[in-house]
Design a protein around this motif. Structure first.
Motif, PDB file in Angstrom:
ATOM      1  N   GLU A 171       0.816  -1.219   0.000  1.00 33.15           N
ATOM      2  CA  GLU A 171       0.000   0.000   0.000  1.00 33.15           C
ATOM      3  C   GLU A 171       0.851   1.272   0.000  1.00 33.15           C
ATOM      4  O   GLU A 171       0.791   2.099   0.901  1.00 33.15           O
ATOM      5  CB  GLU A 171      -0.944  -0.010   1.211  1.00 33.15           C
ATOM      6  N   TYR A 201      -2.126   1.173   8.559  1.00 36.78           N
ATOM      7  CA  TYR A 201      -1.374   0.082   7.957  1.00 36.78           C
ATOM      8  C   TYR A 201      -0.366  -0.510   8.930  1.00 36.78           C
ATOM      9  O   TYR A 201      -0.061   0.077   9.966  1.00 36.78           O
ATOM     10  CB  TYR A 201      -0.636   0.559   6.702  1.00 36.78           C
ATOM     11  N   PHE A 230       0.635  -3.119   4.431  1.00 36.54           N
ATOM     12  CA  PHE A 230      -0.661  -3.772   4.271  1.00 36.54           C
ATOM     13  C   PHE A 230      -1.669  -3.168   5.236  1.00 36.54           C
ATOM     14  O   PHE A 230      -1.290  -2.680   6.313  1.00 36.54           O
ATOM     15  CB  PHE A 230      -0.553  -5.276   4.551  1.00 36.54           C
ATOM     16  N   ASP A 233      -6.083  -4.882   8.848  1.00 30.78           N
ATOM     17  CA  ASP A 233      -6.982  -6.036   8.911  1.00 30.78           C
ATOM     18  C   ASP A 233      -6.728  -7.026   7.778  1.00 30.78           C
ATOM     19  O   ASP A 233      -7.525  -7.945   7.558  1.00 30.78           O
ATOM     20  CB  ASP A 233      -8.439  -5.570   8.876  1.00 30.78           C
ATOM     21  N   HIS A 234      -5.609  -6.887   7.062  1.00 32.35           N
ATOM     22  CA  HIS A 234      -5.299  -7.815   5.984  1.00 32.35           C
ATOM     23  C   HIS A 234      -5.028  -9.198   6.559  1.00 32.35           C
ATOM     24  O   HIS A 234      -4.493  -9.340   7.664  1.00 32.35           O
ATOM     25  CB  HIS A 234      -4.087  -7.325   5.192  1.00 32.35           C
ATOM     26  N   THR A 236      -2.825 -11.456   5.970  1.00 35.99           N
ATOM     27  CA  THR A 236      -1.443 -11.780   6.347  1.00 35.99           C
ATOM     28  C   THR A 236      -1.062 -11.156   7.682  1.00 35.99           C
ATOM     29  O   THR A 236      -0.337 -11.773   8.482  1.00 35.99           O
ATOM     30  CB  THR A 236      -0.452 -11.301   5.259  1.00 35.99           C
ATOM     31  N   GLU A 374      -4.950 -12.971  -0.648  1.00 41.52           N
ATOM     32  CA  GLU A 374      -5.451 -11.643  -1.043  1.00 41.52           C
ATOM     33  C   GLU A 374      -4.307 -10.676  -1.358  1.00 41.52           C
ATOM     34  O   GLU A 374      -4.338  -9.487  -1.029  1.00 41.52           O
ATOM     35  CB  GLU A 374      -6.348 -11.064   0.061  1.00 41.52           C
TER      36      GLU A 374
END
Length: 457
Positions: A171, A201, A230, A233-234, A236, A374
């Motif tokens: 990101e 992030y 990222f 809440d991603h 990974t 994702e």
């Protein structure tokens, strides 16, 4: 400059070279073993990262020069450069660099995960299986990352390790792969990539799958090949921040379907590792950990728990194989860490290779894995920036960027240093690696953990 026939182990030691692929093992120690094959690891195992790809495109002749030097040092008669088939430009660049040398060849690898795992790579390229708990030299092989071999070539020219390529992705507004001085502020790197594209992030150092969560207040190291942002809440990030308590509770849900064992890459290559077997005993995990702490293990239990040291923590069992999202790899990590704390050495004496006959067929497509995690939106080509593009005002050089003991500082606050000057020395009789100034400037702070250099720009 060192020439043909020179013992390069001292040159490599003096240059502060460690495994640049992430392990950080001092390279000079690996050069004492005589082997017949050297493999240059350019597989670039994890998605998003592009450092090895660009390095092979830009500096293939230097990588090959380093490879030849290592081959001569260890007595190898064959050298392979492992590159994924998707990286055609890198393959063509390396093939031009090795043209006319019958000892060298490109090993074209499928785009599978984890293609860059040392044990998997050796099996893929040579069909040899490193024994459980063993090291590559036991089957006549030495493996070095392509970045490490480029550093070997630099060392032969008198240049120590002061910089490395880093991919800044995820990101950020403009994903880049850029040569940066060791010890550069991560926050500055993010700004160099256009800044964060989102407000909330987390930062991952290295690859998205196996890299640890860090902070923008940290600094780059010799082994850091990625700075990835990222959303908090991603998937990974959630997996990386899972607590041991949650791991142990969730592990009790195991239905013993065996999918984690079937898809385990170390099991596939022939190692006797069975994550499903250990997870089936998760109801008693706390009792097992207590037995480890009390040194109350019978031979059978010790043999079973020793499998934890065969796990490469690739995450396939947790992130892809298990339909419940359970974490055999984290259970292995809990067991392994507890055994290390207790001073219990793994017992591989009763473990036998079974041959791994299904190895050619049990491969996980890297793109499939990336989609499951994702990561698809972040699989973009980064802009390449050559050395000199990124110039930090200050660097903080960790004195332990490697496996082993920290280097001992040999400078004090106020000293003037130039790029390449020694700032951290190997302690007497210890496994360690030297640390060198990565920019010109004045030493601003010295502790037993790091050296800060303030640039003179």
């Amino acid at each position: 400059m060192a020439g043909t026939g020179t013992d390069i182990s001292a040159v490599v030691r003096d240059a502060g070279i460690v495994g640049a692929g992430g392990a950080g093992f001092p390279t000079h120690v690996k050069l004492v073993n005589r082997v017949d094959t050297v493999i240059a690891n350019g597989a670039e195992c994890e998605p998003i990262l592009e450092t090895d790809k660009y390095l092979m495109i830009q500096d293939a002749p230097e990588i090959v020069r380093g490879l030849r030097a290592v081959m001569e040092q260890v007595g190898a008669v064959r050298g392979f450069i492992g590159i994924k088939d998707k990286n055609r430009d890198a393959i063509e660049s390396v093939e031009r660099a090795i043209a006319g040398d019958p000892r060298l060849s490109v090993a074209v690898l499928p785009n599978t995960y984890p293609a860059g795992d040392e044990m998997v790579l050796i099996r893929q390229v040579t069909d040899r299986i490193v024994p459980p708990g063993g090291l590559p030299f036991m089957v006549g092989v030495t493996v070095s990352n392509v970045a490490t071999l480029k550093q070997v070539a630099d060392a032969l020219d008198g240049k120590p390790v002061t910089s490395r390529l880093v991919t800044v992705g995820g990101e950020v507004r403009t994903p880049v792969t850029v040569e940066v001085p060791i010890g550069s502020p991560v926050r500055d790197l993010v700004e160099f990539a256009g800044g964060a594209a989102i407000a909330d992030y987390e930062v991952v150092f290295g690859g998205p799958i196996m890299g640890p969560v860090g902070s923008v207040d940290d600094h780059t190291t010799k082994t850091m090949n990625g700075v990835l942002l990222f959303p908090r809440d991603h998937v990974t990030i959630r997996l990386k921040q899972q607590t041991p308590r949650v791991t142990k509770i969730r592990a009790k849900m195991c239905c013993t379907c065996q999918e984690c064992t079937i898809l385990c890459p170390r099991n596939a290559l022939g190692h006797p590792i069975d994550p499903a077997k250990l997870l089936s005993r998760a109801w008693h995990l706390d009792a097992i950990l207590e037995k480890i702490r009390n040194h109350d293990l019978d031979r059978f239990t010790l043999s079973m728990l020793s499998e934890a040291f065969l796990c490469c923590q690739c995450g396939i069992c947790e992130q892809y194989a298990c339909i419940f999202g359970l974490s055999p790899n984290r259970v292995y990590a809990l067991v392994r860490d507890e055994m290390r704390k207790a001073g219990i050495k793994p017992d591989f004496s009763g473990m036998k290779l079974y041959g791994g006959p299904l190895f050619p067929y049990r491969k996980l497509p890297a793109l499939t894995y990336a989609r499951k995690l994702e990561l698809s939106p972040y699989l973009v080509h980064t802009d390449y920036h050559p050395p000199g593009s990124f110039r930090p005002g200050t660097v903080r050089l960790a004195l332990c960027q490697h496996i082993g003991a920290p280097a001992v500082p040999v400078v004090k606050a106020g000293d003037l240093v130039r790029t390449g000057d020694l700032v951290g020395e190997i302690p007497e009789g210890k496994l360690s690696a030297r640390v060198h100034a990565s920019i010109d400037g004045r030493v601003g702070e010295v502790t037993d953990r790091y050296v800060v250099i303030e640039g003179d720009r």
